[in-house]
Design a protein around this motif. Structure first.
Motif, PDB file in Angstrom:
ATOM      1  N   PHE A  70      10.533  -5.719   6.882  1.00 30.43           N
ATOM      2  CA  PHE A  70      11.183  -4.421   6.723  1.00 30.43           C
ATOM      3  C   PHE A  70      10.595  -3.668   5.538  1.00 30.43           C
ATOM      4  CE2 PHE A  70      14.492  -2.171   4.269  1.00 30.43           C
ATOM      5  CZ  PHE A  70      14.720  -1.102   5.119  1.00 30.43           C
ATOM      6  N   TRP A  71      10.526  -4.322   4.394  1.00 30.10           N
ATOM      7  CA  TRP A  71      10.013  -3.652   3.196  1.00 30.10           C
ATOM      8  C   TRP A  71       8.527  -3.338   3.324  1.00 30.10           C
ATOM      9  CZ3 TRP A  71      12.899  -0.922   0.354  1.00 30.10           C
ATOM     10  CH2 TRP A  71      14.233  -1.260   0.169  1.00 30.10           C
ATOM     11  N   THR A  72       7.783  -4.206   4.013  1.00 28.63           N
ATOM     12  CA  THR A  72       6.369  -3.936   4.242  1.00 28.63           C
ATOM     13  C   THR A  72       6.197  -2.731   5.163  1.00 28.63           C
ATOM     14  OG1 THR A  72       5.845  -6.254   3.923  1.00 28.63           O
ATOM     15  CG2 THR A  72       4.194  -4.931   5.047  1.00 28.63           C
ATOM     16  N   THR A  73       7.091  -2.582   6.137  1.00 30.84           N
ATOM     17  CA  THR A  73       7.056  -1.430   7.042  1.00 30.84           C
ATOM     18  C   THR A  73       7.454  -0.158   6.302  1.00 30.84           C
ATOM     19  OG1 THR A  73       7.583  -2.805   8.936  1.00 30.84           O
ATOM     20  CG2 THR A  73       8.008  -0.450   9.175  1.00 30.84           C
ATOM     21  N   LEU A  74       8.481  -0.271   5.486  1.00 32.09           N
ATOM     22  CA  LEU A  74       8.993   0.893   4.767  1.00 32.09           C
ATOM     23  C   LEU A  74       8.041   1.341   3.663  1.00 32.09           C
ATOM     24  CD1 LEU A  74      11.555   2.651   4.828  1.00 32.09           C
ATOM     25  CD2 LEU A  74      12.458   1.201   3.005  1.00 32.09           C
ATOM     26  N   ILE A  75       7.497   0.383   2.920  1.00 32.27           N
ATOM     27  CA  ILE A  75       6.577   0.676   1.816  1.00 32.27           C
ATOM     28  C   ILE A  75       5.339  -0.194   2.016  1.00 32.27           C
ATOM     29  CG2 ILE A  75       6.267   0.730  -0.679  1.00 32.27           C
ATOM     30  CD1 ILE A  75       9.363   0.706  -0.883  1.00 32.27           C
ATOM     31  N   PRO A  76       4.344   0.300   2.746  1.00 35.33           N
ATOM     32  CA  PRO A  76       3.146  -0.512   2.993  1.00 35.33           C
ATOM     33  C   PRO A  76       2.446  -0.882   1.684  1.00 35.33           C
ATOM     34  CG  PRO A  76       3.154   1.473   4.353  1.00 35.33           C
ATOM     35  CD  PRO A  76       4.276   1.599   3.361  1.00 35.33           C
ATOM     36  N   PRO A  77       1.781  -2.042   1.679  1.00 37.76           N
ATOM     37  CA  PRO A  77       1.061  -2.456   0.471  1.00 37.76           C
ATOM     38  C   PRO A  77      -0.054  -1.464   0.137  1.00 37.76           C
ATOM     39  CG  PRO A  77       0.766  -4.059   2.245  1.00 37.76           C
ATOM     40  CD  PRO A  77       1.648  -2.987   2.762  1.00 37.76           C
ATOM     41  N   ARG A  78      -0.349  -1.356  -1.148  1.00 35.72           N
ATOM     42  CA  ARG A  78      -1.440  -0.472  -1.586  1.00 35.72           C
ATOM     43  C   ARG A  78      -2.761  -0.982  -1.073  1.00 35.72           C
ATOM     44  NH1 ARG A  78      -1.020   0.147  -7.857  1.00 35.72           N
ATOM     45  NH2 ARG A  78      -3.200  -0.204  -7.450  1.00 35.72           N
ATOM     46  N   ARG A  79      -3.604  -0.068  -0.679  1.00 38.92           N
ATOM     47  CA  ARG A  79      -4.937  -0.455  -0.203  1.00 38.92           C
ATOM     48  C   ARG A  79      -5.910  -0.615  -1.348  1.00 38.92           C
ATOM     49  NH1 ARG A  79      -5.413   3.330   5.154  1.00 38.92           N
ATOM     50  NH2 ARG A  79      -3.657   2.370   6.187  1.00 38.92           N
TER      51      ARG A  79
END
Length: 88
Positions: A70-79
């Protein structure tokens, strides 16, 4: 906008919905190897993630994986992992 997501952990696959980008509704849990149903809920009774934890505490690893996704979907990791904040 609603979106259907799937998460796997501990040999199980949970189908969950992201409602309006902020609420998790658990739809069903299946065995990941053969897709046999473990838990399912009707549309009127979809529990949110907190309710699912209360109803089925033995699936804590699965609920933790859903929370992570959920958190990865909401706030994707920085590239750009090389960039660092600098305080002046």
């Amino acid at each position: 906008m609603d979106s259907v997501c799937r998460t796997e952990a501990d040999g199980l696959r949970v189908t969950w919905r992201l409602i309006q980008n902020r609420l998790i509704s658990i739809v069903a849990v299946h065995d990941a190897s053969d897709a046999s149903p473990v838990l399912s809920f009707g549309p009127a009774t979809y529990p949110d993630l907190a309710q699912a934890r209360e109803l089925h505490p033995g699936l804590a690893e699965l609920w933790d994986a859903v929370r992570h996704d959920f958190w990865t979907t909401l706030i994707p990791p920085r590239r750009d992992k090389g960039r660092r904040w600098q305080w002046s």
